[in-house]
Design an enzyme around this catalytic site. Structure first.
Site, PDB file in Angstrom:
ATOM      1  N   ARG A  18      27.333 -72.694 -17.036  1.00  0.00           N
ATOM      2  CA  ARG A  18      25.929 -72.786 -16.610  1.00  0.00           C
ATOM      3  C   ARG A  18      25.484 -71.551 -15.818  1.00  0.00           C
ATOM      4  O   ARG A  18      24.413 -70.999 -16.101  1.00  0.00           O
ATOM      5  CB  ARG A  18      25.705 -74.076 -15.809  1.00  0.00           C
ATOM      6  CG  ARG A  18      25.742 -75.321 -16.693  1.00  0.00           C
ATOM      7  CD  ARG A  18      25.677 -76.597 -15.869  1.00  0.00           C
ATOM      8  NE  ARG A  18      26.786 -76.686 -14.939  1.00  0.00           N
ATOM      9  CZ  ARG A  18      26.847 -77.563 -13.930  1.00  0.00           C
ATOM     10  NH1 ARG A  18      25.848 -78.393 -13.714  1.00  0.00           N
ATOM     11  NH2 ARG A  18      27.890 -77.597 -13.134  1.00  0.00           N
ATOM     12  N   ASN A  36      24.569 -79.875 -17.745  1.00  0.00           N
ATOM     13  CA  ASN A  36      25.734 -80.482 -18.404  1.00  0.00           C
ATOM     14  C   ASN A  36      25.396 -81.910 -18.788  1.00  0.00           C
ATOM     15  O   ASN A  36      24.622 -82.573 -18.090  1.00  0.00           O
ATOM     16  CB  ASN A  36      26.909 -80.611 -17.410  1.00  0.00           C
ATOM     17  CG  ASN A  36      27.724 -79.345 -17.295  1.00  0.00           C
ATOM     18  OD1 ASN A  36      27.600 -78.446 -18.102  1.00  0.00           O
ATOM     19  ND2 ASN A  36      28.551 -79.291 -16.266  1.00  0.00           N
TER      20      ASN A  36
END
Length: 739
Positions: A18, A36
């Site tokens: 990320r 996520n």
């Protein structure tokens, strides 16, 4: 202005994915968000088309070092006019499929941190970041968030929190992030469970104990190691005595690659693997007389590795020599995870224990690899590599659980288009091992909310895993052991065609109830036909013959000569018995009393070790193969004779020739050369791709000789590299047959 919704699947959690996406979006002046969920990483992206194209190109070509992208799906969506790019909260869905990342060795940046006196993590033995450290061993379930790990109870200090929440920092959302102030602590205990020291003093003190010849236990990433000075004969003899491990080799950890090179000869490829992000135990050629003889008695190879945790690196600041670092366990049991269990089971083996209070949720041994044909071959799939994920060509409509074999046990799962192999579990010969086996199944079921609709297992009626499978209220399919070996190699290469497969190993339950192990199949993904096998011979005394190669050799002599002729032979095998023992064995052989039939090539290796007087009794599996390989001389080009009669590979002629040779090198070399000829001979009858599988092909010399000859003959061949070709890959093969 375009807007895209992107789904990325694979190993994309706990690997800095990320923050990588965040930084990449800012670099390309894009807006939206990344998060996520239980399946992977989701990205909402808005911006100019060329910038989006640059983003996607870099995402595919240069992902984070620990990421493994299996798929990227992209679809056009409505523009929502975001004016920034953010990392947003993880989502939970009802369908978990994100792949769990293996544990990884400490990265160079974290090494720099613990060596830098001005860094607040100087000498902190549990340092990590998104590019390294524990993953699988600390996680309870997905998504990979701190609350779902054994770090949940450690509240971050302000310094750690600042890094954890900064998307441009390499510790952003590194779930085990901590420091001396807020993280797990190191403690040294004596065998009475009394605290002797903590933190750096504990590490210095345990180093002193090792330097002075003590045997200690130190907690690693996935379990405890038994550790002592690898140059100290007296200590190593004592360790072998306490552990009841007469000659099985120990792995050795070296301070760094420079020290390792003083003790072993390594190729460029071997060095690359030893220093890789996985840092596995790598089998290499040892230099004589530098390490203690007791490290690896009678063989010229040693399992080498370098420090892969910050604790190991700090420890070596205070050590004089390389150390033996072998898994702390009882024979046939898994690696020990907790100090209390270690003191209970191995209190008579270790003198001191170095522990830390971050719990190991999932035990994980060290991976073991070797280099064959200048390529990596995984022998034990564990830390750094496992859980191992493979992609199926198409999605399957059911959830499948495979239970592997009894030795080198692993489990495998298949759902959607995912095929996942667990880390090495071990041999299922004890109650503790079966508990660990069942715990591993529960762990993977929890990871993926997985409930099997089909269980696949071996055909052996006495395997504990088979008994377990048949006790579940779920449909069971049983797959023949050696066919599963073939399928595991086919799975690695996604083969769905007819092959000619040589499946050679030590033991496996055959379709006729005999013990197979020297099989040649015509096979595809759905069926197999046994076209050749080594001629059956008897295992005198059943399982006892596996420990005593002289019994296997004697059985082959009974098949070839009369009792009177055998008693006249002046060879090591005959001399290893008293005359009346040979007569008793002959009666057992004649009547087939506790003397099952086998076609196992692994057992033939045992017999060769007896004939050449390498060993008459072996103390660990594979000892004969290692020593035969060591005795091979590539200057010897001759080979023994054999016959192929109606699909039977008969070694009667070879045995008659072997008893006339009394030279170890000659016997071992001619035997290996004969096996190469057998494979080539049978291959000539079929215009098919060739598969080489089963534990016998862990013999590097044999495998390299065969593959070289097949290349000379322009034959296409496959053998497992990423999935173990020993029984550790059986579960993958079992699943592949049903996918």
């Amino acid at each position: 202005m375009d807007a895209l919704y992107i789904e990325v699947k694979g190993i994309v959690q706990g690997v800095g994915f990320r923050p990588f996406v965040y930084t990449l979006a800012l670099k390309n002046k894009l807006f939206g968000w990344v998060n996520n969920d239980d399946k992977g990483v989701n990205i909402h992206l808005e911006g100019n088309s060329p910038n989006i194209k640059n983003f996607l190109d870099e995402l595919k070509k240069n992902p984070p070092p620990l990421a493994k992208i299996d798929s990227i799906s992209v679809k056009n969506i409505k523009i929502k006019n975001y004016n920034s790019f953010e990392i947003i909260k993880s989502e939970t869905t009802s369908n978990k499929s994100t792949i769990i990342s293996p544990d990884m060795a400490i990265c160079q940046e974290c090494i720099d941190d613990i060596k830098n006196k001005n860094n607040f993590r100087y000498n902190y033995a549990l340092t990590n970041c998104t590019n390294c450290g524990p993953r699988y061993t600390i996680i309870k379930t997905v998504p990979y968030d701190r609350a779902n790990t054994s770090m949940a109870n450690f509240e971050m200090c302000d310094d750690c929190k600042k890094e954890y929440e900064n998307p441009t920092n390499r510790r952003y959302h590194a779930q085990p992030v901590s420091c001396q102030k807020c993280g797990p602590q190191i403690t040294l205990f004596d065998k009475q469970n009394q605290i002797l020291a903590t933190e750096l003093e504990a590490i210095k003190e345990i180093a002193n104990k090792i330097n002075s010849g003590e045997i200690v236990a130190i907690k690693g990433m996935g379990g405890f190691h038994l550790i002592c000075d690898a140059t100290n004969d007296k200590t190593l003899k004592e360790l072998r005595k306490r552990k009841n491990r007469p000659s099985k080799p120990f792995a050795v950890m070296f301070k760094d690659i420079e020290q390792l090179k003083e003790f072993a000869e390594i190729s460029i490829k071997e060095q690359e693997i030893i220093l890789s992000k996985e840092k596995p135990i790598t089998l290499v050629k040892s230099k004589k007389n530098l390490l203690s003889f007791e490290v690896a008695p009678h063989i010229d190879r040693v399992g080498c590795f370098v420090p892969y945790t910050p604790l190991h690196i700090i420890l070596f600041n205070y050590l004089d020599n390389p150390i033996v670092a072998t898994s702390a366990n009882l024979s046939d049991e898994p690696i020990i995870r907790s100090k209390d269990e270690l003191l209970k089971k191995l209190g008579n083996v270790v003198d001191f224990v170095l522990d830390f209070d971050r719990e190991i949720i999932n035990a994980c041994d060290d991976s073991v690899v070797q280099v064959v044909n200048d390529e990596l071959m995984v022998l034990r799939d564990a830390r750094g590599y496992a859980p191992t994920s493979l992609k199926l060509d198409k999605k399957i409509d059911k959830k499948i659980l495979a239970l592997g074999a009894n030795q080198k046990s692993t489990i495998a799962l298949a759902f959607e288009d995912n095929l996942i192999l667990s880390p090495h579990i071990g041999d299922l010969n004890s109650l503790t091992s079966m508990e660990y086996f069942q715990r591993t199944i529960k762990t993977f079921e929890s990871f993926y909310d997985f409930r099997p609709e089909l269980i696949v297992c071996d055909k052996h009626p006495n395997y504990e895993s088979v008994k377990w499978a048949l006790n579940q209220d779920i449909k069971v399919v049983q797959i023949q052991h050696h066919y599963a070996h073939v399928l595991s190699t086919m799975a690695e290469y996604k083969l769905d065609e007819e092959v000619l497969a040589f499946s050679f190993d030590g033991t496996g339950y055959g379709d006729d109830g005999n013990i197979w192990g020297g099989e040649v199949f015509l096979a595809n993904k759905r069926s197999y036909k046994r076209v050749n096998h080594f001629k059956y011979f008897r295992l005198l005394g059943g399982e006892k013959s596996i420990k005593e190669p002289k019994r296997v050799a004697l059985s082959l002599l009974f098949d070839t000569f009369s009792l009177e002729e055998i008693l006249e032979l002046k060879i090591p095998t005959v001399e290893a018995f008293l005359e009346n023992e040979i007569k008793l064995m002959h009666t057992i052989w004649q009547k087939g009393l506790n003397a099952p039939l086998t076609s196992s090539l692994g057992r033939v290796f045992d017999a060769i070790a007896s004939f050449s007087n390498i060993v008459q009794t072996q103390s660990y599996e594979g000892e004969t193969g290692l020593q035969i390989e060591m005795a091979y001389n590539n200057e010897i080009k001759e080979s023994y004779s054999y016959e192929l009669i109606d699909g039977i590979i008969s070694l009667e002629k070879a045995i008659k020739q072997i008893v006339k040779d009394n030279n170890k090198e000659l016997i071992c070399s001619k035997f290996i050369n004969m096996l190469v000829e057998i494979v080539l001979d049978i291959s000539k009858s079929y215009n098919l791709p060739i598969i080489l599988t089963g534990g016998v092909f862990q013999n590097r010399t044999l495998l390299e000789l065969i593959t070289k000859k097949l290349e000379e003959n322009k034959r296409k061949y496959y053998y497992s590299k990423r999935v173990p070709l020993n029984d550790g890959g059986i579960s993958i093969g079992q699943i592949y047959s049903q996918s």
